[in-house]
Design a protein around this motif. Structure first.
Motif, PDB file in Angstrom:
ATOM      1  N   SER A  13       1.023  -1.185   0.184  1.00  0.00           N
ATOM      2  CA  SER A  13      -0.151   0.537  -0.067  1.00  0.00           C
ATOM      3  C   SER A  13       0.631   1.106  -0.092  1.00  0.00           C
ATOM      4  CB  SER A  13      -1.008  -0.235   1.358  1.00  0.00           C
ATOM      5  OG  SER A  13      -1.877  -1.174   1.330  1.00  0.00           O
ATOM      6  N   THR A  14       0.428   1.439  -0.730  1.00  0.00           N
ATOM      7  CA  THR A  14       2.212   3.218  -1.066  1.00  0.00           C
ATOM      8  C   THR A  14       1.382   4.628  -1.273  1.00  0.00           C
ATOM      9  OG1 THR A  14       3.161   0.817  -2.692  1.00  0.00           O
ATOM     10  CG2 THR A  14       3.723   3.394  -3.375  1.00  0.00           C
ATOM     11  N   THR A  15       2.451   5.657  -1.409  1.00  0.00           N
ATOM     12  CA  THR A  15       1.485   6.575  -2.146  1.00  0.00           C
ATOM     13  C   THR A  15       3.152   6.915  -2.127  1.00  0.00           C
ATOM     14  OG1 THR A  15       0.887   7.345   0.513  1.00  0.00           O
ATOM     15  CG2 THR A  15       1.588   9.041  -0.683  1.00  0.00           C
ATOM     16  N   MET A  16       2.462   8.227  -3.403  1.00  0.00           N
ATOM     17  CA  MET A  16       3.592   8.653  -4.057  1.00  0.00           C
ATOM     18  C   MET A  16       3.651  10.392  -3.734  1.00  0.00           C
ATOM     19  SD  MET A  16       2.733   6.535  -7.741  1.00  0.00           S
ATOM     20  CE  MET A  16       4.512   6.296  -8.215  1.00  0.00           C
ATOM     21  N   ALA A  17       4.726  10.539  -4.546  1.00  0.00           N
ATOM     22  CA  ALA A  17       4.838  11.806  -4.017  1.00  0.00           C
ATOM     23  C   ALA A  17       6.333  13.104  -4.794  1.00  0.00           C
ATOM     24  CB  ALA A  17       5.298  12.467  -2.348  1.00  0.00           C
ATOM     25  N   TYR A  18       5.855  14.098  -5.638  1.00  0.00           N
ATOM     26  CA  TYR A  18       7.129  13.848  -6.283  1.00  0.00           C
ATOM     27  C   TYR A  18       8.144  15.341  -5.215  1.00  0.00           C
ATOM     28  CZ  TYR A  18       5.838  13.386 -10.870  1.00  0.00           C
ATOM     29  OH  TYR A  18       5.380  11.946 -12.138  1.00  0.00           O
ATOM     30  N   SER A  19       8.790  15.254  -5.444  1.00  0.00           N
ATOM     31  CA  SER A  19      10.177  16.407  -5.349  1.00  0.00           C
ATOM     32  C   SER A  19       9.687  18.072  -4.972  1.00  0.00           C
ATOM     33  CB  SER A  19      11.686  16.564  -5.265  1.00  0.00           C
ATOM     34  OG  SER A  19      11.619  16.530  -6.332  1.00  0.00           O
ATOM     35  N   ALA A  20       9.573  18.338  -4.327  1.00  0.00           N
ATOM     36  CA  ALA A  20       9.181  20.260  -4.543  1.00  0.00           C
ATOM     37  C   ALA A  20       9.098  20.982  -5.937  1.00  0.00           C
ATOM     38  CB  ALA A  20       9.456  21.390  -3.349  1.00  0.00           C
ATOM     39  N   ASP A  21      10.118  20.790  -6.590  1.00  0.00           N
ATOM     40  CA  ASP A  21      10.733  20.933  -8.218  1.00  0.00           C
ATOM     41  C   ASP A  21       9.982  20.457  -8.583  1.00  0.00           C
ATOM     42  OD1 ASP A  21      12.667  18.490  -8.268  1.00  0.00           O
ATOM     43  OD2 ASP A  21      13.374  20.033  -8.096  1.00  0.00           O
ATOM     44  N   GLY A  22       9.059  19.598  -8.415  1.00  0.00           N
ATOM     45  CA  GLY A  22       8.047  18.496  -9.833  1.00  0.00           C
ATOM     46  C   GLY A  22       8.801  17.367 -10.112  1.00  0.00           C
ATOM     47  N   THR A  23      10.320  17.234 -10.293  1.00  0.00           N
ATOM     48  CA  THR A  23      11.300  17.142 -11.490  1.00  0.00           C
ATOM     49  C   THR A  23      11.478  15.191 -10.734  1.00  0.00           C
ATOM     50  OG1 THR A  23      13.572  16.548  -9.922  1.00  0.00           O
ATOM     51  CG2 THR A  23      12.416  18.686 -12.034  1.00  0.00           C
TER      52      THR A  23
ATOM     53  N   LEU B 185      10.028  11.998  -8.795  1.00  0.00           N
ATOM     54  CA  LEU B 185       8.815  11.125  -8.258  1.00  0.00           C
ATOM     55  C   LEU B 185       9.139   9.846  -6.865  1.00  0.00           C
ATOM     56  CD1 LEU B 185       5.890  10.459  -7.854  1.00  0.00           C
ATOM     57  CD2 LEU B 185       6.664   8.884  -9.900  1.00  0.00           C
ATOM     58  N   PHE B 186       9.283  10.578  -5.576  1.00  0.00           N
ATOM     59  CA  PHE B 186       9.080   9.139  -4.720  1.00  0.00           C
ATOM     60  C   PHE B 186       8.149   8.179  -4.524  1.00  0.00           C
ATOM     61  CE2 PHE B 186      12.026  12.166  -4.257  1.00  0.00           C
ATOM     62  CZ  PHE B 186      13.924  11.792  -4.493  1.00  0.00           C
ATOM     63  N   SER B 187       8.272   7.239  -3.433  1.00  0.00           N
ATOM     64  CA  SER B 187       7.238   6.394  -3.463  1.00  0.00           C
ATOM     65  C   SER B 187       7.369   5.708  -1.712  1.00  0.00           C
ATOM     66  CB  SER B 187       6.590   5.266  -4.144  1.00  0.00           C
ATOM     67  OG  SER B 187       7.232   4.040  -4.263  1.00  0.00           O
ATOM     68  N   CYS B 188       6.696   5.570  -1.003  1.00  0.00           N
ATOM     69  CA  CYS B 188       6.355   5.104   0.008  1.00  0.00           C
ATOM     70  C   CYS B 188       5.586   3.899   0.784  1.00  0.00           C
ATOM     71  CB  CYS B 188       7.034   5.945   1.157  1.00  0.00           C
ATOM     72  SG  CYS B 188       7.160   5.189   2.948  1.00  0.00           S
ATOM     73  N   GLY B 189       5.891   2.524   0.810  1.00  0.00           N
ATOM     74  CA  GLY B 189       4.761   2.188   1.164  1.00  0.00           C
ATOM     75  C   GLY B 189       4.351   0.829   2.384  1.00  0.00           C
ATOM     76  N   THR B 190       4.059  -0.179   2.195  1.00  0.00           N
ATOM     77  CA  THR B 190       4.201  -1.146   3.988  1.00  0.00           C
ATOM     78  C   THR B 190       3.400  -2.288   2.979  1.00  0.00           C
ATOM     79  OG1 THR B 190       4.737   0.648   5.951  1.00  0.00           O
ATOM     80  CG2 THR B 190       4.072  -2.554   5.591  1.00  0.00           C
ATOM     81  N   ASN B 191       3.347  -3.406   3.209  1.00  0.00           N
ATOM     82  CA  ASN B 191       2.674  -4.027   2.337  1.00  0.00           C
ATOM     83  C   ASN B 191       1.738  -4.953   3.578  1.00  0.00           C
ATOM     84  OD1 ASN B 191       4.906  -6.407   3.387  1.00  0.00           O
ATOM     85  ND2 ASN B 191       5.783  -6.704   1.433  1.00  0.00           N
TER      86      ASN B 191
END
Length: 1134
Positions: free
Chosen positions: A558-568, A570-576
C-alpha cells in the motif's frame, strides 16, 4: 544486496574467525544479520550477559516483529527479572520491570500485573507457577532450550542458522588466485617477483612498487597471522575488474509507463521525464545499452557499504539494470546531478524538539498552510479537524465531525450514520493557494472548507464522493480549473470541480480499494498516479481512455507517491501485508525503480508515511522514530525520536520551507520539530499571541525562512490567487477568495484597549467536580495526576495518600479523568493505606513531598520522616530509607535513570541518591534554607533547585557541579514570608523555566537564569499558593489565597481567564477555603485539579461548548511584554 556481496561477508566472517578476531566476528554477524551464531548465543545466555544477548538479537529481530520474537525477548527479560529477585536485588528488579517488561503489558496486562506482584513476595517461588524454579544455572539451561525452539521456528531466522560449507582460508585462496592472474597479464613476468602490498594491482617492472608474483595458494600461504591494524580501508570496485558484471539492457517498461503512448497528442512533452510519450531516442538508446564513459571508469554498484541491504532482499520490481547504470546516465529532468555529489548537512533538517500540541484523539493526517508557514491543519481519528497557529501555540479553529445535510445523503450513508454517527479523518489537504482545504472521511464524504484568514473557516462543499471510505484526496489544476481528486474503497478515482462540486471524471480499472492519489503535471500534460492496496500503480490522463500504466509497487505494498518540491523527481513509500516497507525513487522514463533507500524496519506497525522537503531530503516515520535520507543517497542520513513518545509508524509533515516538521505522538498529540531557521521563526512569533487580524488571508503574507513577512509568492500559488474564485459564504454573500485582505486594514481598532479576560463567576459557566471522600480529611498538601491521566493522587497533611480512579466502561471508553464522570476513591481489598512515616513531627512544620514513577506503578513519598516507596497497585510499602533528620522536602526522579533521585532536604542540601545500590552519590550545597523545588532538564543536562531562601541554583547533572545561581527579586512593596516556597518547572521545550513564588510568577531561561518575564498579582487576591504549566505549556494555572484561580498565557503572562471561587465552591464566607496545590492533566491542556485546605479535591474544566479557558489577550502594538526582568502588572496593558 547481490548474492556475491552476501558471500563476501561470509568470507570475511571466516577470515576473522581464523585470525581469532572474536569480537569483530560477532559484531559483523549482528550487523549483517546473515548468520546467527547459536554457539555464541549459548555462551552469552549461560553467562547471564543479558545486555549483550539482546544487543546480538537486535541484529536479527526486534521485540514486536512477530509472536516468536516477542516470546524470545519476554523469556530473556523474565529470567533477568527473576534472577534479580532471587538475589534480593529489588531495586534492580524494579528497574527491569519498568524498563524491560513494561512493553509487554500492552499485549497481556494481566500477566504484567502478576509479574509485578512478585515484588511483594519474600520468595517468588511462593507463586504456584514458579514453585519448581531451581537454581540460576538450571533455570538458564531450561530457558535456553525453549529459546532455541523459538529461534528455529521464527521465520526471520530462516537460512541464518547454518554457516555455508567453505574450504579453509577461502578468502586467502581467492586473493592468491587474483595475484596469479595479475602476474599472468604482465608483459615481462619475472620468475620470482616480490609482492609487498595488496593495496595496488601487481605488475612486473623495474620501477613498479608491487612487482610480485603470487605464490601458489596451495603450497605457499599468502599470509601468516595478521596483527590487528589501526584502521581498515573499505573494500570496493577498483577500476575495471574482471568480476564486474556488465550492465544488462534495460527493458522498455511499458514504453515509459505507457501502454499506448500514441493516443496522447502532446508532442511538446516528448522530452519530459514523465515519459507519457516515447522518451528521447538518444537517451533511450543509451539507457538500453549503458556504457561506462571514458572520463569516469567507476560504476555505481550497490554494495554492502552503500546500503544497509544486508538484512533486506530486493523488493519486487527493482531492476538490477537500473542500479548498475553508470553514474552519469540519469533520467531527464535532473541529468546534471551526480551520485557522487557532496552530502548535505543533517543540521539543515528540523530535528530540534520545540513544542507539543495536545489533540485529544489520534492524529491521522496533517498539512501545513502553503503560504502561512506557522498554520497547521490536523485531522483526527474522531473526525475532528483543527487549525493550529504555532506562533502562539493556539488552536484557533476546530470542527467536529458532522454531516451538513443528511437529507441529501444516500440511503447507505444514512443507515451507517444511524448505527454509528462517527467517522475518522483519512486525509486533510490545503489547496495550493491556501484558500481551500479538503477533508476525506472514512465514510463516503469529503468536506471542503474555504479559509478567509485567522479563525474564519466556512463550509463550502459537502460531497458524497465514494461508497465506503474515502481514502485520499488532492487538489489539481487541469484545464486551468481547480479540482479535487478523490479515491476510495469502491475502487474508483473521481475528479470534482472545487468551486461547484460537480463531478467531472470517474476512472475505473483498479481491482482493489484505491489507497492514494498523486496528481501532477509535466509541461502541458496533466495526469494522476493512483495506488491500490494490492500494490498496483496506475496513471490516468484527464480523459476517458482508461489507465495508461499498470505497474506493481515494490513488495506489492500500500503505497503513497509524492514528487520533490520542484516536480522533477518521483518517490513512493509503502508497507505490504507482511509489514515490509519500501521507500524508493522512480525512474519515470522507464517506469522502474531507480533506487531503494535502506534503513526501514522489517516489520512496520502500520503503513509507513513519508514526506519530502527542499528537493533534498526524505523523511519517514518508522520504528518509533523519524528517519531521514538525502535524495541522492540510499543510506540512512540520520534519525530522531523527538524526545520519545512517538508511535510505531508516526504521521509526519514538513512545512513548505522545510523549517518545521510536525509529528504525531502515541498519546494523541503532536510534536513540532524545527531547524535553526524554524526555531528563529517560532521565537520571533512566540510573544505575538494569536489575533485573527495577524493571520490574514492565506494569499496576503508569506513568512521568510527567518520569520519576517514579505510579498506573496508568484509561483503556482500565485496563479491560483490571481484567478478569482467566486464562492458563496455561509450568509449567502459572494466572496472572492483570491481577494481577501487583512482585517486589520479594514477594522483599525485598538483591540488591546477593549479586550478583557474571561470572568467565570457561576457554576453554570464551567464544569467542576468535587471528588468523593467518605472521611473528613486534613488539608491537601500535594496533588498529581497519574501519567496515564486515569487517576489523581493526593497527599494529605496526616501523611495519608488518596487515589481516585475514573471508570472505563461503555459510557466512558477512554477512562481519562474529567469533571463529568465521578471517579472511585480506590483502595485495595486488603484495606491498606499508603501512609508515610512521620517521625512524630509536628504536622504544621512538615513539608510533604512525593514523586510518581513514569509507569504509575510506584510513588516515592515523605512527610517529615523516612522516605517510603509504595506499590500503587497494592498500596504496600516496598521499602523505606533516609530517616530524618534531615527530612526530605522535595523529590525528583532523574530523567535518564529512575534509580537516581534528587532529594531536597530541610537542612538546605540536595542529596543525589541511588536507590538500587542504596547510597548517596553526592551532596550538593548552595542554599541557605530548605529546598522547595527541583526540576531536571532533559536537553540541557542540568538540575535546577529552588529554596525557601528565594534562590535558584543550576547544577550539572553529569558532574553535579554548580554552574550558576540567582536570587528572585521580590517586587517593591511586597514582603515574602520567611519560609515561602519557591517552585520550579520546565516548559516542554526544556529550556524555559517557570518559577513560582507567593509574590510572583516568573519565566527564566536556563541554564544562564536570565529572567525573561515577571508577573505580579494584585494584592487583593492575596499571595499565590501554587501554579503549574498546562500539559502543552501554553497556559499557566495559578491559585490564590482568596480562592480564585487564574489562567495566564504562558507566553505573555497575561490573563486569559479568571475563575472566581463562587463557580466551584459552596457559598460559605466563614470557611475561608482556598486551594493549596494545583495539578494539570497530562494530556488535556484545559483540565486541572485543585487540592483545598479543607481536604477536598476539585476537578475543573471549561464548558464543552467553549473548549478552552478564555481567549489569548492581544499584544500591545503587535508585540508581547518586555523580556526584561521588570515586573508586569496583571492589569491590561494600555
Amino acid at each position: 544486496m547481490s548474492s556475491l556481496s552476501r558471500e563476501l561477508v561470509f568470507l570475511i566472517l571466516q577470515f576473522l574467525d581464523e585470525e581469532k578476531f572474536k569480537d569483530a566476528v560477532h559484531k559483523l554477524e549482528q550487523e549483517s544479520g546473515f548468520y546467527f551464531n547459536m554457539r555464541h548465543f549459548d555462551e552469552m545466555v549461560g553467562n547471564g550477559e543479558w545486555d549483550e544477548v539482546e544487543k546480538y538479537l537486535s541484529g536479527f529481530t526486534k521485540v514486536d516483529d512477530n509472536r516468536y520474537s516477542m516470546k524470545i525477548f519476554f523469556e530473556i527479560r523474565k529470567q533477568k527479572y527473576l534472577e534479580a529477585l532471587d538475589r534480593n536485588d529489588r531495586p534492580k528488579a524494579v528497574e527491569i520491570l519498568v524498563k524491560d517488561l513494561k512493553v509487554f503489558s500492552a499485549f497481556n496486562e494481566e500477566l504484567f500485573k502478576e509479574i509485578t506482584q512478585l515484588l511483594t513476595l519474600d520468595n517468588f517461588r511462593d507463586n504456584e507457577q514458579l514453585s519448581k524454579y531451581g537454581d540460576t544455572k538450571s533455570a538458564r539451561g531450561i530457558m535456553l532450550l525453549e529459546l532455541k525452539k523459538l529461534i528455529e521456528a521464527n521465520p526471520l531466522f530462516r537460512d541464518k542458522l547454518t554457516f555455508p560449507s567453505l574450504k579453509n582460508a577461502r578468502l586467502r585462496t581467492l586473493i592468491n588466485q587474483s595475484l596469479n592472474w595479475q602476474h599472468q597479464l604482465c608483459k615481462s613476468p619475472k620468475p620470482n617477483p616480490d609482492i609487498k602490498t595488496l593495496f595496488v594491482d601487481h605488475s612486473c617492472g623495474p620501477s613498479q612498487p608491487n612487482g610480485a608474483r603470487a605464490p601458489s595458494p596451495v603450497t605457499h600461504p599468502l599470509m601468516g597471522a595478521v596483527p590487528k591494524p589501526g584502521v581498515f580501508q573499505a573494500l570496493g570496485p577498483h577500476g575495471a575488474t574482471p568480476f564486474q558484471q556488465a550492465p544488462a539492457p534495460l527493458q522498455n517498461a511499458l514504453a515509459g509507463w505507457m501502454t499506448n503512448p500514441s493516443q496522447v497528442s502532446h508532442p511538446s512533452a516528448s522530452a519530459g521525464p514523465i515519459g507519457f510519450t516515447t522518451p528521447n531516442n538518444a537517451a533511450a538508446a543509451m539507457l538500453k545499452r549503458p556504457r561506462t564513459p571514458t572520463n569516469n571508469s567507476t560504476v555505481d554498484y550497490q554494495t554492502a557499504d552503500s546500503e544497509h541491504m544486508l538484512k533486506r532482499s530486493r523488493p519486487f520490481g527493482v531492476s538490477d539494470e537500473v542500479t548498475n547504470m553508470p553514474i552519469n546516465i540519469l533520467p531527464g529532468g535532473y541529468s546534471g546531478q551526480s551520485h557522487a555529489q557532496s552530502s548535505y548537512s543533517s543540521d539543515d533538517l528540523p530535528k530540534a524538539f520545540v513544542m507539543t500540541l495536545n489533540q485529544g484523539s489520534a492524529v491521522k493526517s496533517m498539512d501545513f498552510h502553503p503560504v502561512q508557514q506557522i498554520l497547521l491543519l490536523v485531522g483526527t481519528g474522531t473526525g475532528e479537524i483543527m487549525l493550529w497557529e504555532l506562533g502562539s501555540r493556539e488552536r484557533i479553529a476546530n470542527r467536529n465531525f458532522k454531516i451538513w445535510d443528511l437529507s441529501q445523503c444516500s440511503v447507505a450513508l444514512q443507515a451507517s450514520m444511524a448505527s454509528e454517527y462517527s467517522a475518522s479523518v483519512n486525509r486533510v489537504m490545503w489547496s495550493p493557494d491556501g484558500t481551500l482545504f479538503g477533508v476525506a472521511f472514512s465514510k463516503h464524504l469529503v468536506h471542503v472548507y474555504s479559509y478567509h484568514g485567522g479563525d474564519d473557516l466556512r463550509n463550502h462543499l459537502e460531497i458524497e464522493a465514494h461508497s465506503g471510505s474515502v481514502n485520499d484526496l488532492a487538489f489539481s489544476f487541469p484545464n486551468k480549473q481547480i479540482c479535487i481528486v478523490t479515491c476510495g474503497d469502491d475502487r474508483l478515482i473521481k475528479v470534482w470541480d472545487a468551486v461547484s462540486g460537480a463531478k467531472q471524471y470517474t476512472f475505473e480499472g483498479h481491482e482493489a480499494p484505491v489507497y492514494s492519489v498523486c496528481p501532477h503535471h509535466k509541461e502541458s500534460i496533466q495526469f494522476i498516479f493512483s495506488t491500490a492496496i494490492d500494490g498496483k500503480i496506475k496513471a490516468w490522463l484527464y480523459d476517458n481512455m482508461g489507465s495508461r500504466v499498470d505497474y506493481d509497487a515494490p513488495g506489492h505494498s500500500s503505497t503513497t507517491m509524492a514528487y520533490s518540491a520542484d516536480g522533477t523527481r518521483l518517490f513512493s513509500c509503502g508497507t505490504n501485508k507482511e509489514g515490509e516497507s519500501y521507500l524508493v525513487e522512480w525512474n519515470e522514463s522507464e517506469g522502474a525503480v531507480k533506487r531503494t533507500f535502506s534503513g526501514l524496519g522489517k516489520r512496520a506497525g502500520g503503513v509507513v508515511q513519508f514526506d519530502t522537503t527542499k528537493n533534498r531530503f526524505l523523511a519517514a516515520g518508522d520504528e518509533f522514530t523519524i528517519k531521514f535520507w538525502e535524495m541522492d543517497s540510499v543510506n540512512l542520513l540520520t534519525t530522531t525520536d523527538a524526545d520519545g513518545g512517538l508511535p510505531a509508524s508516526p504521521c509526519l509533515r514538513f512545512n513548505k520551507e522545510g523549517m518545521l516538521l510536525a509529528v504525531s505522538t502515541s498519546d494523541n498529540g503532536l510534536k513540532i520539530l524545527a531547524n535553526a531557521d524554524g526555531v528563529r521563526l517560532l521565537r520571533s512569533m512566540e510573544n505575538r499571541p494569536f489575533d485573527a487580524s495577524r493571520v490574514s488571508s492565506a494569499s496576503a503574507v508569506k513568512p521568510s525562512t527567518v520569520g519576517s513577512f514579505g510579498p506573496p509568492s508568484t509561483s503556482v500559488a500565485a496563479s491560483f490567487v490571481d484567478r478569482a474564485v467566486p464562492m458563496a459564504s455561509m450568509n449567502g454573500e459572494s466572496r472572492n477568495l483570491g481577494d481577501a485582505r487583512p482585517r486589520a486594514a479594514e477594522e483599525p481598532v485598538d483591540k488591546s484597549k477593549i479586550w478583557k479576560p474571561t470572568e467565570i463567576n457561576d457554576p453554570s459557566q464551567c464544569r467542576s467536580l468535587k471528588l468523593p471522600d467518605s472521611a473528613t480529611a486534613p488539608k491537601v498538601t500535594r496533588l498529581i495526576y497519574t501519567n496515564s491521566g486515569f487517576a489523581i493522587l493526593a497527599l494529605a497533611a496526616n501523611a495519608v495518600h488518596k487515589l481516585w480512579k475514573w471508570p472505563r466502561n461503555d459510557r466512558h471508553p477512554t477512562g481519562k479523568a474529567n469533571a463529568s464522570i465521578v471517579p472511585q476513591l480506590w483502595q485495595p481489598a486488603s484495606g491498606t493505606l499508603m501512609t508515610n512515616d512521620t517521625n512524630d513531627t509536628n504536622p504544621e512544620e512538615v513539608v510533604p513531598c512525593f514523586a510518581l514513577s513514569k509507569n504509575d506503578s510506584y510513588v516515592m513519598s515523605a512527610s517529615g520522616g523516612k522516605i517510603s516507596l509504595f506499590n500503587m497497585m497494592t498500596f504496600k510499602t516496598m521499602t523505606t530509607f533516609m530517616p530524618a533528620p534531615p527530612a526530605a522536602t522535595f523529590l525528583a526522579f532523574h530523567p535518564q535513570d529512575n534509580n537516581v533521585i534528587a532529594i531536597g532536604m530541610d537542612d538546605s542540601s540536595i542529596q543525589i541518591y541511588n536507590v538500587r545500590v542504596d547510597e548517596v552519590k553526592t551532596k550538593l550545597k548552595g542554599h541557605q534554607k530548605r529546598i522547595t523545588g527541583l526540576a531536571f532538564s532533559n536537553s540541557l543536562n542540568v538540575l535546577i533547585s529552588a529554596g525557601a531562601d528565594s534562590q535558584l541554583c543550576v547544577w550539572s547533572s553529569d558532574s553535579w557541579e554548580k554552574q550558576t545561581s540567582k536570587y528572585l527579586q521580590i517586587p517593591a512593596g511586597r514582603a515574602a514570608a520567611p519560609q515561602a516556597d519557591t517552585r520550579v518547572q520546565f516548559h516542554q521545550d526544556q529550556t524555559q523555566l517557570l518559577v513560582v513564588h507567593e509574590t510572583q510568577i516568573a519565566i527564566f531561561e536556563a541554564p544562564k537564569l536570565e529572567c525573561l518575564k515577571q508577573w505580579v498579582p494584585r494584592e487583593v487576591t492575596g499571595p499565590i499558593t501554587h501554579a503549574t504549566y498546562s500539559c502543552d505549556s501554553q497556559s499557566i494555572f495559578v491559585s490564590f489565597e482568596d480562592a480564585s484561580v487564574g489562567v495566564l498565557s504562558a507566553y505573555t503572562l497575561r490573563w486569559r481567564c479568571r475563575i472566581n471561587p463562587t463557580s466551584y465552591l459552596p457559598a460559605n464566607p466563614s470557611a475561608r477555603v482556598h486551594p493549596l496545590v494545583i495539578a494539570a492533566h497530562p494530556s488535556d491542556p484545559n483540565q486541572f485539579a485543585l487540592g483545598l485546605n479543607d481536604g477536598a479535591v476539585v476537578v475543573l474544566e471549561p464548558l464543552e461548548a467553549e473548549g478552552k479557558w478564555g481567549m489569548l489577550p492581544p499584544a500591545e502594538n503587535g508585540t508581547g511584554p518586555s523580556t526584561s526582568g521588570a515586573a508586569n502588572s496583571d492589569q491590561p496593558q494600555r
